[in-house]
Design a protein around this motif. Structure first.
Motif, PDB file in Angstrom:
ATOM      1  N   THR A  12      -5.695  39.558 -13.915  1.00  0.00           N
ATOM      2  CA  THR A  12      -5.550  38.210 -13.220  1.00  0.00           C
ATOM      3  C   THR A  12      -4.696  37.174 -14.119  1.00  0.00           C
ATOM      4  N   GLN A  13      -5.374  37.178 -15.308  1.00  0.00           N
ATOM      5  CA  GLN A  13      -4.620  36.188 -16.274  1.00  0.00           C
ATOM      6  C   GLN A  13      -3.184  36.385 -16.490  1.00  0.00           C
ATOM      7  N   ARG A  14      -2.975  37.827 -16.510  1.00  0.00           N
ATOM      8  CA  ARG A  14      -1.368  38.079 -17.097  1.00  0.00           C
ATOM      9  C   ARG A  14      -0.602  37.886 -15.722  1.00  0.00           C
ATOM     10  N   GLY A  15      -1.133  38.232 -14.510  1.00  0.00           N
ATOM     11  CA  GLY A  15      -0.360  38.102 -13.428  1.00  0.00           C
ATOM     12  C   GLY A  15      -0.034  36.720 -12.838  1.00  0.00           C
ATOM     13  N   ARG A  16      -1.047  35.812 -13.038  1.00  0.00           N
ATOM     14  CA  ARG A  16      -0.679  34.374 -12.815  1.00  0.00           C
ATOM     15  C   ARG A  16       0.256  33.870 -14.021  1.00  0.00           C
ATOM     16  N   GLU A  17       0.103  34.323 -15.158  1.00  0.00           N
ATOM     17  CA  GLU A  17       1.056  33.689 -16.333  1.00  0.00           C
ATOM     18  C   GLU A  17       2.511  34.204 -16.069  1.00  0.00           C
ATOM     19  N   LEU A  18       2.693  35.331 -15.596  1.00  0.00           N
ATOM     20  CA  LEU A  18       3.940  36.051 -15.453  1.00  0.00           C
ATOM     21  C   LEU A  18       4.486  35.185 -14.161  1.00  0.00           C
ATOM     22  N   TYR A  19       3.594  35.046 -13.028  1.00  0.00           N
ATOM     23  CA  TYR A  19       4.377  34.473 -11.840  1.00  0.00           C
ATOM     24  C   TYR A  19       4.743  32.988 -12.089  1.00  0.00           C
ATOM     25  N   GLU A  20       3.904  32.453 -12.641  1.00  0.00           N
ATOM     26  CA  GLU A  20       3.947  30.831 -13.097  1.00  0.00           C
ATOM     27  C   GLU A  20       5.146  30.413 -13.957  1.00  0.00           C
ATOM     28  N   ASN A  21       5.319  31.449 -15.282  1.00  0.00           N
ATOM     29  CA  ASN A  21       6.268  31.381 -16.196  1.00  0.00           C
ATOM     30  C   ASN A  21       7.764  31.883 -16.060  1.00  0.00           C
ATOM     31  N   SER A  22       7.742  33.178 -15.511  1.00  0.00           N
ATOM     32  CA  SER A  22       9.063  33.920 -15.238  1.00  0.00           C
ATOM     33  C   SER A  22       9.487  34.339 -13.750  1.00  0.00           C
ATOM     34  N   ILE A  23       8.408  34.411 -12.963  1.00  0.00           N
ATOM     35  CA  ILE A  23       8.994  34.744 -11.639  1.00  0.00           C
ATOM     36  C   ILE A  23       9.067  33.668 -10.509  1.00  0.00           C
ATOM     37  N   ARG A  24       8.004  32.878 -10.689  1.00  0.00           N
ATOM     38  CA  ARG A  24       8.058  31.609  -9.409  1.00  0.00           C
ATOM     39  C   ARG A  24       9.228  31.035  -8.865  1.00  0.00           C
ATOM     40  N   LEU A  25       9.963  30.593 -10.055  1.00  0.00           N
ATOM     41  CA  LEU A  25      11.314  29.836  -9.588  1.00  0.00           C
ATOM     42  C   LEU A  25      12.248  30.669  -8.931  1.00  0.00           C
ATOM     43  N   ARG A  26      12.354  32.124  -9.278  1.00  0.00           N
ATOM     44  CA  ARG A  26      13.218  33.048  -8.443  1.00  0.00           C
ATOM     45  C   ARG A  26      12.773  33.352  -7.306  1.00  0.00           C
ATOM     46  N   VAL A  27      11.759  33.327  -6.884  1.00  0.00           N
ATOM     47  CA  VAL A  27      11.049  34.068  -5.643  1.00  0.00           C
ATOM     48  C   VAL A  27      10.659  33.065  -4.700  1.00  0.00           C
ATOM     49  N   GLU A  28      10.521  31.909  -5.042  1.00  0.00           N
ATOM     50  CA  GLU A  28       9.723  30.862  -4.283  1.00  0.00           C
ATOM     51  C   GLU A  28      11.001  30.192  -3.367  1.00  0.00           C
TER      52      GLU A  28
END
Length: 90
Positions: A12-28
């Protein structure tokens, strides 16, 4: 199939960190809001689709014992049981 070597909390921690720090801006993006993203928390690879089972199975074809974390893009939860999903992205 062997069990992932990470605890549920670590996934959960790694998933949230990955999403927020490196994936979110590309996919949202407007086209992806409401879709499901499944992320391999060890590699950072991800799949986006309309169904949690489908995105998870696609990730498992790449790595059978992948530690996966999933989220509904732009919302506060993947599913709401007896409640309401809240949109958190514009």
């Amino acid at each position: 199939m062997s069990k992932p070597k990470l605890s549920d909390e670590e996934i959960t921690q790694r998933g949230r960190e990955l999403y927020e720090n490196s994936i979110r801006l590309r996919v949202e993006t407007p086209d992806n809001i409401g879709k499901i993203i499944s992320i391999n928390v060890e590699t950072g690879e991800y799949e986006i689709g309309d169904d949690l089972l489908v995105t998870s199975l696609k990730m498992r074809t790449k790595q059978a014992n992948a530690a996966l974390w999933s989220e509904r893009i732009g919302f506060n939860a993947v599913y709401a049981v007896g409640g309401t999903l809240f949109r958190i992205a514009e």
